[in-house]
Design a protein around this motif. Sequence first.
Motif, PDB file in Angstrom:
ATOM      1  N   VAL A   1      67.592 -60.826  18.221  1.00 52.87           N
ATOM      2  CA  VAL A   1      68.036 -60.176  16.982  1.00 52.87           C
ATOM      3  C   VAL A   1      68.875 -58.922  17.243  1.00 52.87           C
ATOM      4  O   VAL A   1      69.951 -58.754  16.646  1.00 52.87           O
TER       5      VAL A   1
ATOM      6  N   HIS B   1      72.357 -60.289  15.734  1.00 54.49           N
ATOM      7  CA  HIS B   1      72.298 -60.093  14.286  1.00 54.49           C
ATOM      8  C   HIS B   1      72.236 -58.596  13.924  1.00 54.49           C
ATOM      9  O   HIS B   1      71.161 -58.057  13.647  1.00 54.49           O
TER      10      HIS B   1
ATOM     11  N   LEU C   1      70.702 -58.061  10.297  1.00 51.98           N
ATOM     12  CA  LEU C   1      69.288 -58.418  10.267  1.00 51.98           C
ATOM     13  C   LEU C   1      68.464 -57.407  11.049  1.00 51.98           C
ATOM     14  O   LEU C   1      67.337 -57.070  10.651  1.00 51.98           O
ATOM     15  N   ASN C   2      69.007 -56.905  12.137  1.00 52.28           N
ATOM     16  CA  ASN C   2      68.286 -55.924  12.935  1.00 52.28           C
ATOM     17  C   ASN C   2      68.055 -54.633  12.148  1.00 52.28           C
ATOM     18  O   ASN C   2      67.036 -53.958  12.335  1.00 52.28           O
TER      19      ASN C   2
ATOM     20  N   SER D   1      72.430 -64.332   4.120  1.00 48.74           N
ATOM     21  CA  SER D   1      71.938 -65.514   4.826  1.00 48.74           C
ATOM     22  C   SER D   1      73.083 -66.275   5.495  1.00 48.74           C
ATOM     23  O   SER D   1      72.940 -66.756   6.628  1.00 48.74           O
TER      24      SER D   1
ATOM     25  N   VAL E   1      74.063 -64.434   8.725  1.00 47.61           N
ATOM     26  CA  VAL E   1      73.087 -64.640   9.797  1.00 47.61           C
ATOM     27  C   VAL E   1      73.194 -66.061  10.345  1.00 47.61           C
ATOM     28  O   VAL E   1      73.142 -66.289  11.560  1.00 47.61           O
ATOM     29  N   GLN E   2      73.358 -67.043   9.454  1.00 41.39           N
ATOM     30  CA  GLN E   2      73.477 -68.428   9.893  1.00 41.39           C
ATOM     31  C   GLN E   2      74.693 -68.625  10.791  1.00 41.39           C
ATOM     32  O   GLN E   2      74.612 -69.293  11.827  1.00 41.39           O
TER      33      GLN E   2
ATOM     34  N   GLU F   1      76.134 -66.453  12.687  1.00 42.34           N
ATOM     35  CA  GLU F   1      75.834 -65.841  13.994  1.00 42.34           C
ATOM     36  C   GLU F   1      74.958 -66.758  14.824  1.00 42.34           C
ATOM     37  O   GLU F   1      75.154 -66.899  16.049  1.00 42.34           O
ATOM     38  N   ASP F   2      73.970 -67.404  14.181  1.00 47.68           N
ATOM     39  CA  ASP F   2      73.107 -68.336  14.908  1.00 47.68           C
ATOM     40  C   ASP F   2      73.883 -69.571  15.365  1.00 47.68           C
ATOM     41  O   ASP F   2      73.689 -70.070  16.484  1.00 47.68           O
TER      42      ASP F   2
END
Length: 357
Positions: free
Chosen positions: A206, A210, A213-214, A307, A310-311, A313-314
């Motif tokens: 994270v 992210h 998110l972090n 969301s 973040v998605q 980035e994943d």
Amino acid sequence: MAFRPDSAWLSPQPLASASALPAPFYTDADAAAQEARRVFAPSWQLVTSVAALAEPGDHVVDEIAGVPVVLVRGDDGELRGFHNVCRHRAGPLAWCSGRGARALRCRYHGWTYTLDGRLRSAAEMDSADGFDVADVRLPPVAVAVWQGLVFASLEPAAGLDALLAGIEARIAGHDLPALAYSHRDSYEIACNWKVYVDNYLEGYHVPHIHPALNRLLDYRSYRTEVADWHSLQWSPLENAGNFYGSGDALYYFVWPNTMLNILPGRLQTNRVVPLAPDRCRVDFDYYYPAQPDEAERERRRQDQTFSDAVQQEDVDICLAVQKRLASGSYLAGRLCPRRESGVHHFHELMRRAWRDA
């Protein structure tokens, strides 16, 4: 060529000295084919919301371990599941999900089944010796409902209650059934399904992948808890002024491929569906409070934007990992006991699935 993993790859590994699953589990075509039988056929799959199956004849189509299935609400109010495969010559009983069907009628030759799976009529089969519609039934699929969510399994190795044991007590205060289904976003990703699950199961990345998110989560307090068939990652929300409000972020993984992402006033479910050894699809379903006011609608827009970021980035890191797993440069690295106990838990369940089958 059949995939036959080295026996050492399947031996249980203590967390303190554990390594990740070796790369061939993520790249071998036969390994992916065997997982349909070893992992997905006996598992529970999250399919839909109970609201999609509220009235008699409401039905939802899906696929589990390569088998087309249809879930349907019967005239008696019971929820049932069947193979979506006509017993005549394998035609589809339903092309797509829908509402209020009076029967399941094969789109190929018109054989018609009742909503409880019995063959009701078969056109012109009176010319077939010894044929009796009463002898023909659709193969059943196990169906269960939990917190307003509908799960199905071809041949469950355990009950859904065992799979989810302890979660309801932990999420007390989150009224999930009161949340209304909003929409689904689906992503096709060029990586093995386990690459995506591995990435979900640890917060180790994270701070590096992210940034937004972090800032939302308290990484120092980020914890992972494991149970028999699921794991939980949780963290206090760092800033009471964020658009979710105060409380915890709860990220549940349920074996083998379901995620429940619970934040104040919001549920997001993920299901990771294998498509090929190096490709998967992730279905994101969003649930929010019913009858939103303008402030709630704005919160939803923020949640969706957050969301999506973040998605992406994943996705980017999963693509990079899949390429390197297939490069021949890597076999299996050591796991971080403090931060990757969820990954270890998943890998141990995978090893067990291969040993048991």
